[in-house]
Design a protein around this motif. Structure first.
Motif, PDB file in Angstrom:
ATOM      1  N   MET A  64      31.297  38.206  48.067  1.00 59.76           N
ATOM      2  CA  MET A  64      32.419  39.017  47.647  1.00 59.76           C
ATOM      3  C   MET A  64      32.581  38.915  46.134  1.00 59.76           C
ATOM      4  O   MET A  64      32.346  37.864  45.554  1.00 59.76           O
ATOM      5  CB  MET A  64      33.685  38.518  48.334  1.00 59.76           C
ATOM      6  N   LYS A  65      33.050  39.971  45.540  1.00 64.01           N
ATOM      7  CA  LYS A  65      33.188  39.970  44.095  1.00 64.01           C
ATOM      8  C   LYS A  65      34.465  39.256  43.689  1.00 64.01           C
ATOM      9  O   LYS A  65      35.483  39.328  44.361  1.00 64.01           O
ATOM     10  CB  LYS A  65      33.161  41.395  43.582  1.00 64.01           C
ATOM     11  N   LYS A  66      34.386  38.601  42.554  1.00 60.62           N
ATOM     12  CA  LYS A  66      35.493  37.780  42.081  1.00 60.62           C
ATOM     13  C   LYS A  66      36.740  38.610  41.787  1.00 60.62           C
ATOM     14  O   LYS A  66      37.850  38.198  42.125  1.00 60.62           O
ATOM     15  CB  LYS A  66      35.047  37.015  40.840  1.00 60.62           C
ATOM     16  N   HIS A  67      36.584  39.786  41.202  1.00 55.76           N
ATOM     17  CA  HIS A  67      37.757  40.600  40.860  1.00 55.76           C
ATOM     18  C   HIS A  67      38.461  41.108  42.115  1.00 55.76           C
ATOM     19  O   HIS A  67      39.677  41.303  42.115  1.00 55.76           O
ATOM     20  CB  HIS A  67      37.373  41.767  39.944  1.00 55.76           C
ATOM     21  N   LEU A  68      37.726  41.305  43.215  1.00 57.26           N
ATOM     22  CA  LEU A  68      38.342  41.731  44.459  1.00 57.26           C
ATOM     23  C   LEU A  68      39.183  40.612  45.071  1.00 57.26           C
ATOM     24  O   LEU A  68      40.300  40.848  45.558  1.00 57.26           O
ATOM     25  CB  LEU A  68      37.268  42.193  45.440  1.00 57.26           C
ATOM     26  N   ILE A  69      38.682  39.388  45.014  1.00 52.93           N
ATOM     27  CA  ILE A  69      39.440  38.237  45.523  1.00 52.93           C
ATOM     28  C   ILE A  69      40.711  38.037  44.703  1.00 52.93           C
ATOM     29  O   ILE A  69      41.794  37.806  45.258  1.00 52.93           O
ATOM     30  CB  ILE A  69      38.565  36.966  45.511  1.00 52.93           C
ATOM     31  N   ILE A  70      40.586  38.139  43.390  1.00 56.76           N
ATOM     32  CA  ILE A  70      41.759  37.996  42.520  1.00 56.76           C
ATOM     33  C   ILE A  70      42.784  39.089  42.826  1.00 56.76           C
ATOM     34  O   ILE A  70      43.984  38.822  42.909  1.00 56.76           O
ATOM     35  CB  ILE A  70      41.334  38.025  41.032  1.00 56.76           C
ATOM     36  N   GLY A  71      42.335  40.316  43.026  1.00 56.08           N
ATOM     37  CA  GLY A  71      43.242  41.420  43.338  1.00 56.08           C
ATOM     38  C   GLY A  71      43.955  41.228  44.668  1.00 56.08           C
ATOM     39  O   GLY A  71      45.151  41.506  44.781  1.00 56.08           O
ATOM     40  N   VAL A  72      43.245  40.741  45.684  1.00 54.69           N
ATOM     41  CA  VAL A  72      43.871  40.503  46.991  1.00 54.69           C
ATOM     42  C   VAL A  72      44.906  39.384  46.896  1.00 54.69           C
ATOM     43  O   VAL A  72      46.000  39.482  47.459  1.00 54.69           O
ATOM     44  CB  VAL A  72      42.796  40.189  48.055  1.00 54.69           C
ATOM     45  N   VAL A  73      44.585  38.317  46.171  1.00 56.46           N
ATOM     46  CA  VAL A  73      45.537  37.209  46.009  1.00 56.46           C
ATOM     47  C   VAL A  73      46.791  37.685  45.260  1.00 56.46           C
ATOM     48  O   VAL A  73      47.922  37.375  45.671  1.00 56.46           O
ATOM     49  CB  VAL A  73      44.876  36.010  45.294  1.00 56.46           C
ATOM     50  N   ILE A  74      46.604  38.451  44.208  1.00 53.48           N
ATOM     51  CA  ILE A  74      47.749  38.985  43.469  1.00 53.48           C
ATOM     52  C   ILE A  74      48.558  39.921  44.359  1.00 53.48           C
ATOM     53  O   ILE A  74      49.793  39.895  44.352  1.00 53.48           O
ATOM     54  CB  ILE A  74      47.283  39.699  42.182  1.00 53.48           C
ATOM     55  N   GLY A  75      47.890  40.732  45.171  1.00 54.03           N
ATOM     56  CA  GLY A  75      48.589  41.630  46.086  1.00 54.03           C
ATOM     57  C   GLY A  75      49.407  40.883  47.123  1.00 54.03           C
ATOM     58  O   GLY A  75      50.538  41.270  47.440  1.00 54.03           O
ATOM     59  N   ILE A  76      48.867  39.794  47.659  1.00 56.08           N
ATOM     60  CA  ILE A  76      49.605  38.990  48.637  1.00 56.08           C
ATOM     61  C   ILE A  76      50.818  38.339  47.996  1.00 56.08           C
ATOM     62  O   ILE A  76      51.908  38.300  48.586  1.00 56.08           O
ATOM     63  CB  ILE A  76      48.671  37.955  49.289  1.00 56.08           C
ATOM     64  N   VAL A  77      50.660  37.835  46.790  1.00 60.68           N
ATOM     65  CA  VAL A  77      51.789  37.219  46.086  1.00 60.68           C
ATOM     66  C   VAL A  77      52.863  38.267  45.789  1.00 60.68           C
ATOM     67  O   VAL A  77      54.059  38.013  45.983  1.00 60.68           O
ATOM     68  CB  VAL A  77      51.307  36.528  44.788  1.00 60.68           C
TER      69      VAL A  77
ATOM     70  N   LEU B  79      44.648  46.954  41.667  1.00 61.72           N
ATOM     71  CA  LEU B  79      44.495  47.576  40.347  1.00 61.72           C
ATOM     72  C   LEU B  79      44.492  46.530  39.234  1.00 61.72           C
ATOM     73  O   LEU B  79      43.731  46.627  38.268  1.00 61.72           O
ATOM     74  CB  LEU B  79      45.599  48.604  40.114  1.00 61.72           C
ATOM     75  N   ILE B  80      45.346  45.529  39.379  1.00 61.75           N
ATOM     76  CA  ILE B  80      45.356  44.437  38.392  1.00 61.75           C
ATOM     77  C   ILE B  80      44.049  43.642  38.476  1.00 61.75           C
ATOM     78  O   ILE B  80      43.493  43.234  37.451  1.00 61.75           O
ATOM     79  CB  ILE B  80      46.579  43.534  38.597  1.00 61.75           C
ATOM     80  N   GLY B  81      43.537  43.442  39.682  1.00 63.08           N
ATOM     81  CA  GLY B  81      42.274  42.734  39.858  1.00 63.08           C
ATOM     82  C   GLY B  81      41.104  43.447  39.213  1.00 63.08           C
ATOM     83  O   GLY B  81      40.137  42.820  38.775  1.00 63.08           O
ATOM     84  N   ARG B  82      41.166  44.779  39.155  1.00 60.27           N
ATOM     85  CA  ARG B  82      40.092  45.535  38.505  1.00 60.27           C
ATOM     86  C   ARG B  82      40.017  45.238  37.002  1.00 60.27           C
ATOM     87  O   ARG B  82      38.972  45.434  36.381  1.00 60.27           O
ATOM     88  CB  ARG B  82      40.294  47.020  38.703  1.00 60.27           C
ATOM     89  N   LEU B  83      41.122  44.775  36.419  1.00 60.04           N
ATOM     90  CA  LEU B  83      41.111  44.424  34.995  1.00 60.04           C
ATOM     91  C   LEU B  83      40.208  43.227  34.722  1.00 60.04           C
ATOM     92  O   LEU B  83      39.759  43.036  33.603  1.00 60.04           O
ATOM     93  CB  LEU B  83      42.520  44.145  34.497  1.00 60.04           C
ATOM     94  N   PHE B  84      39.971  42.414  35.751  1.00 64.08           N
ATOM     95  CA  PHE B  84      39.134  41.230  35.587  1.00 64.08           C
ATOM     96  C   PHE B  84      37.659  41.501  35.862  1.00 64.08           C
ATOM     97  O   PHE B  84      36.843  40.594  35.844  1.00 64.08           O
ATOM     98  CB  PHE B  84      39.617  40.109  36.532  1.00 64.08           C
TER      99      PHE B  84
END
Length: 101
Positions: free
Chosen positions: A1-14, A93-98
C-alpha cells in the motif's frame, strides 16, 4: 500500500471521530428524525409540546421527558455523509499532499 494513502485514511478516521464528538455535543439540528411519546411522559408537563422534525445527534442519547427520538432513513444517510464520508474525503485529499512527485 502506498504511504500517502495510509496517511490519508488515518487523517480521515481522526477527522471522522472529531466530527462525531463535535456533533454529539452541539445543537446542530439537521438530522431528520422520528419521535414517539416517552413511556414516562407526564401529560401535564408535556401538554402542547410538539416533537421536533430535525434533531442533533445529542438528542439521541439525551433524556427528554416528553419524546424519544430516533433517526429515520434520511437521518442515517445524512449522518453517514456528514460524520464519515466528508471527513474521509478530506483526509484522502490531505493525504495526496504527501505523495512524492
Amino acid at each position: 500500500m502506498k504511504k500517502h494513502l495510509i496517511i490519508g485514511v488515518v487523517i480521515g478516521i481522526v477527522l471522522a471521530a472529531a466530527t462525531y464528538m463535535l456533533l454529539t455535543n452541539s445543537h446542530a439540528d439537521f438530522f431528520s428524525a422520528s419521535s414517539t411519546v416517552s413511556a414516562t411522559a407526564d401529560p401535564d408537563y408535556c401538554q402542547g409540546d410538539t416533537p421536533k422534525e430535525m434533531i442533533s445527534l445529542m438528542y439521541l442519547d439525551d433524556y427528554d421527558q416528553c419524546f424519544e427520538y430516533s433517526l429515520d432513513a434520511v437521518g442515517y444517510i445524512t449522518a453517514f455523509i456528514v460524520v464519515f464520508l466528508i471527513p474521509m474525503v478530506l483526509g484522502l485529499l490531505i493525504g495526496r499532499l504527501f505523495r512524492k512527485k
